[in-house]
Structure formats: C-alpha cells, structure tokens
Scaffold this active site. Structure first.
Site, PDB file in Angstrom:
ATOM      1  N   LYS A   1       2.871   7.260   4.241  1.00  0.00           N
ATOM      2  CA  LYS A   1       2.193   5.961   4.205  1.00  0.00           C
ATOM      3  C   LYS A   1       1.696   5.544   5.592  1.00  0.00           C
ATOM      4  O   LYS A   1       1.333   4.390   5.804  1.00  0.00           O
ATOM      5  CB  LYS A   1       3.156   4.896   3.669  1.00  0.00           C
ATOM      6  CG  LYS A   1       3.594   5.130   2.233  1.00  0.00           C
ATOM      7  CD  LYS A   1       4.481   3.981   1.772  1.00  0.00           C
ATOM      8  CE  LYS A   1       5.352   4.395   0.611  1.00  0.00           C
ATOM      9  NZ  LYS A   1       6.384   3.376   0.330  1.00  0.00           N
TER      10      LYS A   1
ATOM     11  N   ARG B   1      14.803  -2.713  -6.120  1.00  0.00           N
ATOM     12  CA  ARG B   1      13.364  -2.689  -6.382  1.00  0.00           C
ATOM     13  C   ARG B   1      13.114  -2.800  -7.883  1.00  0.00           C
ATOM     14  O   ARG B   1      13.851  -2.236  -8.693  1.00  0.00           O
ATOM     15  CB  ARG B   1      12.738  -1.380  -5.876  1.00  0.00           C
ATOM     16  CG  ARG B   1      13.055  -1.029  -4.439  1.00  0.00           C
ATOM     17  CD  ARG B   1      12.368  -1.950  -3.461  1.00  0.00           C
ATOM     18  NE  ARG B   1      10.915  -1.941  -3.608  1.00  0.00           N
ATOM     19  CZ  ARG B   1      10.125  -1.077  -2.995  1.00  0.00           C
ATOM     20  NH1 ARG B   1      10.627  -0.134  -2.234  1.00  0.00           N
ATOM     21  NH2 ARG B   1       8.821  -1.150  -3.158  1.00  0.00           N
TER      22      ARG B   1
ATOM     23  N   PRO C   1       0.816  -1.221   0.000  1.00  0.00           N
ATOM     24  CA  PRO C   1       0.000   0.000   0.000  1.00  0.00           C
ATOM     25  C   PRO C   1       0.850   1.272   0.000  1.00  0.00           C
ATOM     26  O   PRO C   1       1.838   1.365   0.717  1.00  0.00           O
ATOM     27  CB  PRO C   1      -0.795  -0.112   1.305  1.00  0.00           C
ATOM     28  CG  PRO C   1      -0.705  -1.548   1.698  1.00  0.00           C
ATOM     29  CD  PRO C   1       0.591  -2.047   1.158  1.00  0.00           C
ATOM     30  N   GLU C   2       0.457   2.220  -0.847  1.00  0.00           N
ATOM     31  CA  GLU C   2       1.137   3.515  -0.919  1.00  0.00           C
ATOM     32  C   GLU C   2       0.107   4.604  -0.608  1.00  0.00           C
ATOM     33  O   GLU C   2      -0.995   4.310  -0.156  1.00  0.00           O
ATOM     34  CB  GLU C   2       1.743   3.701  -2.318  1.00  0.00           C
ATOM     35  CG  GLU C   2       2.728   2.589  -2.677  1.00  0.00           C
ATOM     36  CD  GLU C   2       3.306   2.737  -4.074  1.00  0.00           C
ATOM     37  OE1 GLU C   2       3.318   3.852  -4.599  1.00  0.00           O
ATOM     38  OE2 GLU C   2       3.742   1.718  -4.636  1.00  0.00           O
TER      39      GLU C   2
ATOM     40  N   ARG D   1      20.158  15.566  -6.978  1.00  0.00           N
ATOM     41  CA  ARG D   1      21.135  14.609  -6.447  1.00  0.00           C
ATOM     42  C   ARG D   1      21.558  13.670  -7.572  1.00  0.00           C
ATOM     43  O   ARG D   1      20.842  13.558  -8.565  1.00  0.00           O
ATOM     44  CB  ARG D   1      20.494  13.761  -5.334  1.00  0.00           C
ATOM     45  CG  ARG D   1      20.092  14.580  -4.135  1.00  0.00           C
ATOM     46  CD  ARG D   1      19.045  13.866  -3.307  1.00  0.00           C
ATOM     47  NE  ARG D   1      18.338  14.830  -2.485  1.00  0.00           N
ATOM     48  CZ  ARG D   1      18.657  15.112  -1.228  1.00  0.00           C
ATOM     49  NH1 ARG D   1      19.618  14.464  -0.625  1.00  0.00           N
ATOM     50  NH2 ARG D   1      17.979  16.006  -0.554  1.00  0.00           N
TER      51      ARG D   1
ATOM     52  N   ARG E   1       1.794 -11.084   6.011  1.00  0.00           N
ATOM     53  CA  ARG E   1       3.258 -11.194   6.013  1.00  0.00           C
ATOM     54  C   ARG E   1       3.915 -10.672   7.281  1.00  0.00           C
ATOM     55  O   ARG E   1       5.145 -10.735   7.417  1.00  0.00           O
ATOM     56  CB  ARG E   1       3.817 -10.514   4.762  1.00  0.00           C
ATOM     57  CG  ARG E   1       3.249 -11.223   3.522  1.00  0.00           C
ATOM     58  CD  ARG E   1       3.846 -10.724   2.261  1.00  0.00           C
ATOM     59  NE  ARG E   1       5.269 -11.007   2.180  1.00  0.00           N
ATOM     60  CZ  ARG E   1       6.039 -10.662   1.167  1.00  0.00           C
ATOM     61  NH1 ARG E   1       5.503 -10.019   0.152  1.00  0.00           N
ATOM     62  NH2 ARG E   1       7.314 -10.928   1.156  1.00  0.00           N
TER      63      ARG E   1
END
Ligand SMILES: [Zn+2]
Length: 279
Positions: free
Chosen positions: A59, A259, A2-3, A155, A117
């Site tokens: 989040k 990722r 979930p974001e 950056r 999880r």
C-alpha cells in the site's frame, strides 16, 4: 481506506502528471505527516530533486527521486492510511484546507498531499527497502502462487485476519479481503490451516481477480471523497443487511481482530473453527 487498487491508480495518475518534474520547494503544513526526519530536513533534501518514477509496493507509493547534487539515490514513500490522497494542480490557489504537504514543481504545477484524518505518512530514505523490507509478496506477481498462499495461510488465525497481514501478503485490506472471501465461498473466520488445496486455489484466483477488476475500475469509491473517481462496486463489503448478490440472503457483519467483516451466512459456511473468542 485505500488498498492495492487505489494506490496503484494513484501511482498511475501521478506518473502521467508529474514524472520527470523537478521539485522546487516544499511546504509542510502538518509536521507529523513527515515520519522519519525533521520537516526542515525533508524540505531541504527535496529541493531541486527530480521525480524519476512513481510506483507501488503493497500500500506504499514510492517516488524514485534523482538528487542532482549528491547523486545519491533518494526515495520518498507515502502511506495514504485512512484518508490520504495526492492531487496535482496548476494553481497554488487550488490547494485545499486539509493539504498537509505541498510541493511546488517546475512547469507551473503543484503537488499536494491531502489528508483529512492526518494518519497518512511520508518517508524520505536512501533505500526504500528500509520501509518495505517486511512486506509479503505482491498478490499480482508471478511469485504469488496457490502453493505459496497455502503455505502462507497455514496458521491457526482466522483467514480474514491473515489476509490483512501485510507481512504475509502485501496490499490487501479490509475491502478486498472480504471481497475475495465472498467470491471464493469461504467464511472469514475459518482458520487458515484448515483450508483444503482446492479452497486455496479458489481463494488465490479470487484475490487476483478481485484486485485486477478493482484496478480497472480505478478502485472503490468510499463515499468519502478519498478515491472520488473509483467506480468499483463491492459485492459484499459495506453491504451489511442487504441481499447477497448470489443467493439473496442478508449479508452479515461481524468484527474480527477489531475490523468489520462482511460475509454471506448462506454462501460462506463456517466449516471449522479453532478459535472460540470471535463472534
Ligand atoms: Zn449468498
């Protein structure tokens, strides 16, 4: 995982269902879910408190609690991590195998924190800033301007890695970072400091549009029942090998800072690469 849009919708759901409810008792079925205090203390402190408001920061879900005995401010924060979710039910029997914490509320309702999880975490604090102080700005707030984004991304790291950093921008994760980059035609490996002003403005707009659309669609359905009501269909995330919805070329998947990143090699050309240890 979930974001921002999924957490926003969870907050909305909980506000509708349990705002104003009083917690009568708490069962902790998996103690590691409770992050910053002992399970016994968590249960004791929450008994008899009222849920005044539920909102989101990054989040994190934040429950503003009214402690009728001590009159001190109290907040419960939840981070859903990989698979956490909240459900409200009217019978205790409706609780499921993977419920980690269960709250018995007044008015005959039950709130359960379900987490297959077990990575999800609940925190109990007197000041929510203790947990949220290092988060960057909210991407849907007025404060988040194209200029601020340009400054933030100045950056050498790949954009994808920068967009995932919660201390730079709060609430974006793997799905919506990939989506925003695809919509703005920018390669995920492009170093942040190489972004031109126009590209930054495009990315800023894409981030906001992608998040707003996903919120309206109640988030993305991950196919793992975490956000089972989500209707949002990602344009690029999770579509490796499938045709790009813009140019039909196959979507590629690469790994950036461990990722998965999904992008279209035709629409999202890599203009400049500073770092060489990514592939
Ligand atoms: Zn394409």
């Amino acid at each position: 995982m979930p974001e921002l849009p999924e957490v926003e919708n969870t907050a909305k759901y909980l506000r509708t269902r349990i705002k104003g409810s009083v917690i009568q008792s708490v069962d902790v079925c998996w103690e590691k879910t409770i992050q910053n205090c002992a399970a016994q203390s968590f249960k004791r402190k929450l008994r008899g408190v009222q849920i005044l408001e539920i909102w989101r920061r990054g989040k994190f879900l934040i429950f503003d609690l009214g402690d009728l005995r001590t009159k001190k401010p109290l907040f419960m924060l939840a981070h859903l991590r990989m698979s956490g979710s909240f459900r409200v039910s009217e019978s205790k029997e409706a609780s499921k195998k993977h419920d980690r914490v269960k709250f018995t509320l007044d008015k005959g309702e039950y709130l359960s924190f379900h987490d297959i999880r077990k990575f999800g975490r609940l925190y109990l604090v007197e000041d929510h800033n203790k947990i949220t102080k290092n988060l960057g700005p909210e991407p849907l707030s007025d404060k988040f301007s194209p200029e601020l984004l340009k400054q933030t991304l100045n950056r050498r790291s790949p954009l994808k890695a920068l967009l995932l950093r919660q201390d730079l921008i709060a609430g974006i994760g793997n799905i919506y970072a990939d989506e925003a980059l695809w919509h703005s035609l920018i390669h995920p490996l492009q170093p942040g400091c190489t972004l031109k002003t126009a590209e930054c403005e495009r990315l800023h707009q894409s981030i906001r549009e992608v998040l707003k659309e996903a919120i309206v669609n109640q988030g993305t359905n991950f196919g793992d029942k975490v956000v089972e009501y989500g209707l949002h269909q990602p344009s690029v995330y999770g579509r490796s090998g499938k045709p790009c919805r813009r140019c039909k070329k196959a979507i590629r998947r690469i790994v950036i800072t461990q990722r998965s990143s999904h992008f279209c090699p035709a629409c999202q050309k890599l203009k400049k690469r500073v770092l060489s240890d990514y592939s």
